[in-house]
Design a protein around this motif. Structure first.
Motif, mmCIF file in Angstrom:
data_model
loop_
_atom_site.group_PDB
_atom_site.id
_atom_site.type_symbol
_atom_site.label_atom_id
_atom_site.label_comp_id
_atom_site.label_asym_id
_atom_site.label_seq_id
_atom_site.Cartn_x
_atom_site.Cartn_y
_atom_site.Cartn_z
ATOM 1 N N PRO A 8 -4.330 33.143 -3.745
ATOM 2 C CA PRO A 8 -3.025 33.651 -3.530
ATOM 3 C C PRO A 8 -1.978 32.523 -3.693
ATOM 4 O O PRO A 8 -0.990 32.738 -3.925
ATOM 5 C CB PRO A 8 -2.753 34.011 -2.201
ATOM 6 N N PHE A 9 -2.419 31.126 -4.381
ATOM 7 C CA PHE A 9 -1.370 30.116 -4.423
ATOM 8 C C PHE A 9 -1.005 30.079 -5.707
ATOM 9 O O PHE A 9 -1.742 30.536 -6.653
ATOM 10 C CB PHE A 9 -2.227 28.760 -3.927
ATOM 11 N N ARG A 10 0.109 29.526 -5.948
ATOM 12 C CA ARG A 10 0.753 29.083 -7.242
ATOM 13 C C ARG A 10 0.314 27.245 -7.427
ATOM 14 O O ARG A 10 0.854 26.887 -6.570
ATOM 15 C CB ARG A 10 1.928 29.201 -7.252
ATOM 16 N N ILE A 11 -0.360 27.206 -8.363
ATOM 17 C CA ILE A 11 -0.690 25.522 -8.424
ATOM 18 C C ILE A 11 0.192 24.956 -9.566
ATOM 19 O O ILE A 11 0.250 25.474 -10.736
ATOM 20 C CB ILE A 11 -2.247 25.664 -8.997
ATOM 21 N N SER A 12 0.752 23.973 -9.191
ATOM 22 C CA SER A 12 1.484 23.115 -9.941
ATOM 23 C C SER A 12 0.712 21.595 -10.056
ATOM 24 O O SER A 12 0.328 21.351 -8.971
ATOM 25 C CB SER A 12 2.893 22.978 -9.715
ATOM 26 N N TRP A 13 0.992 20.934 -11.103
ATOM 27 C CA TRP A 13 0.309 19.580 -11.283
ATOM 28 C C TRP A 13 1.377 18.402 -11.536
ATOM 29 O O TRP A 13 2.423 18.684 -12.092
ATOM 30 C CB TRP A 13 -0.700 19.661 -12.430
ATOM 31 N N GLU A 14 0.828 17.358 -10.958
ATOM 32 C CA GLU A 14 1.499 16.080 -11.196
ATOM 33 C C GLU A 14 0.608 15.142 -11.598
ATOM 34 O O GLU A 14 -0.670 15.221 -10.959
ATOM 35 C CB GLU A 14 2.333 15.670 -10.005
ATOM 36 N N SER A 15 0.819 14.297 -12.467
ATOM 37 C CA SER A 15 -0.070 13.278 -13.064
ATOM 38 C C SER A 15 0.600 11.948 -12.799
ATOM 39 O O SER A 15 1.628 11.551 -12.657
ATOM 40 C CB SER A 15 -0.319 13.499 -14.558
ATOM 41 N N GLU A 16 -0.462 11.134 -12.591
ATOM 42 C CA GLU A 16 0.004 9.596 -11.963
ATOM 43 C C GLU A 16 0.491 8.987 -13.269
ATOM 44 O O GLU A 16 1.194 8.009 -13.398
ATOM 45 C CB GLU A 16 -1.210 8.897 -11.479
ATOM 46 N N ALA A 17 0.205 9.435 -14.448
ATOM 47 C CA ALA A 17 0.308 8.792 -15.817
ATOM 48 C C ALA A 17 0.262 10.102 -16.953
ATOM 49 O O ALA A 17 -0.494 10.384 -17.746
ATOM 50 C CB ALA A 17 -0.949 7.879 -16.301
ATOM 51 N N TYR A 18 1.520 10.383 -17.086
ATOM 52 C CA TYR A 18 1.840 11.406 -18.063
ATOM 53 C C TYR A 18 1.614 10.969 -19.327
ATOM 54 O O TYR A 18 1.596 11.947 -20.409
ATOM 55 C CB TYR A 18 3.519 11.936 -17.782
ATOM 56 N N SER A 19 1.683 9.776 -19.836
ATOM 57 C CA SER A 19 1.478 9.153 -21.098
ATOM 58 C C SER A 19 -0.081 9.560 -21.508
ATOM 59 O O SER A 19 -0.288 9.533 -22.707
ATOM 60 C CB SER A 19 1.805 7.779 -21.423
ATOM 61 N N LEU A 20 -0.926 9.749 -20.610
ATOM 62 C CA LEU A 20 -2.258 9.968 -20.891
ATOM 63 C C LEU A 20 -2.530 11.461 -20.587
ATOM 64 O O LEU A 20 -3.383 12.020 -21.397
ATOM 65 C CB LEU A 20 -3.242 9.165 -19.855
ATOM 66 N N VAL A 21 -1.997 11.959 -19.473
ATOM 67 C CA VAL A 21 -2.404 13.375 -19.191
ATOM 68 C C VAL A 21 -1.225 14.094 -18.541
ATOM 69 O O VAL A 21 -0.368 13.587 -17.696
ATOM 70 C CB VAL A 21 -3.550 13.410 -18.003
ATOM 71 N N ASN A 22 -0.840 14.888 -19.293
ATOM 72 C CA ASN A 22 0.357 15.743 -19.231
ATOM 73 C C ASN A 22 0.118 16.948 -17.885
ATOM 74 O O ASN A 22 -1.084 17.044 -17.700
ATOM 75 C CB ASN A 22 1.120 16.359 -20.491
ATOM 76 N N SER A 23 1.152 17.372 -17.421
ATOM 77 C CA SER A 23 1.275 18.200 -16.560
ATOM 78 C C SER A 23 0.314 19.553 -16.986
ATOM 79 O O SER A 23 0.009 20.380 -16.217
ATOM 80 C CB SER A 23 2.247 18.677 -15.809
ATOM 81 N N ASP A 24 0.441 19.957 -18.197
ATOM 82 C CA ASP A 24 -0.165 20.945 -18.847
ATOM 83 C C ASP A 24 -1.671 20.778 -19.214
ATOM 84 O O ASP A 24 -2.513 21.812 -19.664
ATOM 85 C CB ASP A 24 0.617 21.408 -20.087
ATOM 86 N N GLY A 25 -2.073 19.441 -19.059
ATOM 87 C CA GLY A 25 -3.560 19.304 -19.213
ATOM 88 C C GLY A 25 -3.981 18.585 -20.606
ATOM 89 O O GLY A 25 -4.998 18.150 -20.941
ATOM 90 N N THR A 26 -2.639 18.290 -21.251
ATOM 91 C CA THR A 26 -3.068 17.710 -22.571
ATOM 92 C C THR A 26 -3.410 16.245 -22.442
ATOM 93 O O THR A 26 -2.799 15.405 -21.623
ATOM 94 C CB THR A 26 -1.902 17.675 -23.450
ATOM 95 N N VAL A 27 -4.434 15.955 -23.211
ATOM 96 C CA VAL A 27 -4.925 14.364 -22.740
ATOM 97 C C VAL A 27 -4.694 13.878 -24.187
ATOM 98 O O VAL A 27 -5.017 13.984 -25.359
ATOM 99 C CB VAL A 27 -6.491 14.465 -22.605
#
Length: 485
Positions: A198-217
């Motif tokens: 039932p959850f809505r999952i949001s993401w935070e990355s420790e390093a957005y320059s390598l892994v964005n919150s949408d999963g792009t590497v």
């Protein structure tokens, strides 16, 4: 801006109280008060040059109005003109000021920030509170935040059990095309939800320059593998949990401004966690040793309404002047078109044995019978002349006044011809009138030709537009038929 709007209403209230003794509706009363004070100011003004200019403008306006409506006094018409203008302007500005106040109230009436650093939280089921905030560190930095204050939650037992199951399945669900999280080479699939969860999952990355919150590497420039922690935030209504998942990334260097923003975001998250079940949320008041000044970013569009009101008031003033000039131009054209008829009637009546006086009285009497059907400026002037003649004024003065009131050269010439005949006497008046009638008809033909040319010029633009439309209608089917073949 609200002080400006309230100040305008205050001025209206003061003006209304001062104009209680005037007649009419409230706006007419205030307009009468303004006009009366303006007249008194013109009489008491010490600046003779300014007073002279105002009097000259009033006299010119009176002459124009008197020309259009000669049966009324010039001063009375000037007063009516200014009262109508002022009352219209007062109504426009008053209505616009109320509209500005309504726009201001709509903008600030829904403000969420209270006491400088307090946000109210809605009860369960009422939805989230979205607010735009501006974090200002005096003399150092300003940062804008689009923040959402979540609604209050109720229970946690079933959420905890569901969270335990989801946290076990999530690492495998985000692999995407990778075989394992310890060897990530392709984009991750950072899901926003899971079946049966039932959850809505949001993401935070420790390093957005390598892994964005949408999963792009972004691993094109990686030299060696680094561990980056991805934080999955499970949210259901106001309930949330965080799950840390480690992937291989490079370290990131933040600028001082980015570091301050990240720190403020972290403080906001901490306050959110601490005040989930509270009625309100207290925003952090400092980051490190630096104070934070919170301001809500409110879109106040009332100032634009005030500008529109002022522009509308100016347009009304300009339009009234233009309307008066257009009426004067239409009057002049009407007088020129009616001139051959007047001269011809004078020649006809005098040829039948009438005097000039009786001819004018005859034309005035005939016009009275059909005045309600058709109002003509030249016959109104003839009626004025008849009233002067019946009131005892001499024919010479009456005809001179007739030409001066018409303010058109042919009528001035006609009045001079009639006055000269009264003074000196002449047996050739009838012949001269018939010749003047012939000349007048020739001038009317030229005037009609000129008006026709002006009308043709005005129709040129619509004709060009119609030509373009016709060309488009013809060319588009031809173009498509050519391309299809």
């Amino acid at each position: 801006m609200v002080y400006v709007y309230c100040g305008i209403l205050g001025l209206y209230l003061i003006l209304f109280l001062l104009s209680m003794g005037e007649a009419g509706n409230p706006f007419q009363k205030m307009a009468a008060r303004i006009y009366r004070k303006q007249r008194e100011g013109m009489g008491k003004s010490k600046n003779s040059r300014r007073n002279w200019k105002r009097a000259l403008r009033a006299r010119q306006l009176g002459d124009k109005l008197k020309t259009l409506q000669p049966e009324e006094g010039a001063e009375q018409q000037v007063r009516g003109y200014y009262l109508s203008l002022y009352s219209t302007l007062l109504m426009v500005v008053f209505a616009g000021d109320l509209l500005c106040l309504a726009a201001w109230g709509s903008a600030y009436g829904n403000a969420k920030l209270i006491d400088g650093n307090t946000l109210l939280r809605k009860a369960y089921g009422e939805g989230d509170v979205k607010v735009e905030l501006l974090a200002e560190i005096p003399g150092i930095q300003e940062e804008a935040f689009d923040y959402v204050v979540k609604e209050r939650r109720l229970t946690e037992e079933e959420l905890e059990r569901s969270y335990a199951q989801a946290s076990e399945l999530l690492p495998e669900a985000i692999l995407g095309e990778n075989e394992r999280l310890e060897d990530v080479r392709k984009d991750l699939k950072l899901v926003s939800g899971m079946d049966g969860c039932p959850f809505r999952i949001s993401w935070e990355s420790e390093a957005y320059s390598l892994v964005n919150s949408d999963g792009t590497v972004h691993n094109e420039e990686l030299v060696k593998g680094e561990v980056v922690t991805l934080t999955a935030q499970f949210r259901y209504e106001d309930w949330s949990r965080e799950l840390a998942i480690h992937v291989q990334v490079n370290p990131v260097t933040y600028t001082p401004g980015e570091a301050i923003r990240l720190r403020i975001e972290e403080l906001l998250r901490e306050r959110e966690e601490k005040t989930k079940s509270a009625e309100e949320m207290i925003l952090p008041i400092q980051v490190g040793t630096e104070p934070i000044i919170w301001k809500e970013m409110v879109e106040d569009s009332s100032g634009y309404f005030l500008m529109l009101v002022l522009l509308a008031a100016g347009a009304i003033c300009w339009g009234r002047g233009r309307e008066l000039d257009h009426k004067l131009l239409a009057r002049r054209r009407e007088l020129l078109l009616d001139y051959p008829e007047i001269v011809n009637k004078l020649a006809l009546y005098m040829g039948a044995g009438m005097t000039i006086r009786n001819a004018f009285l005859k034309m005035g009497g005939d016009y009275k019978k059909q005045k309600e059907e058709r109002r003509r400026y030249v016959y109104e002037e003839i009626l004025m002349t008849c009233h002067e003649l019946q009131g005892g004024r001499s024919e010479t003065e009456a005809y001179d006044h007739f030409g001066k009131r018409c303010q058109v050269q042919p009528y001035i010439r006609l009045s001079a011809l009639l006055s000269q005949n009264i003074r000196k006497g002449s047996n050739d008046l009838l012949k001269m009138l018939r010749q003047e009638a012939d000349n007048a008809f020739a001038e009317r033909k030229n005037l009609a030709k000129k008006l026709g040319e002006e009308a043709g010029t005005k129709l040129l633009l619509p004709m060009m537009m119609m030509l373009c439309v016709v060309m488009v209608i013809i060319m588009i089917p031809a173009y498509f038929s050519f391309t299809l073949n």
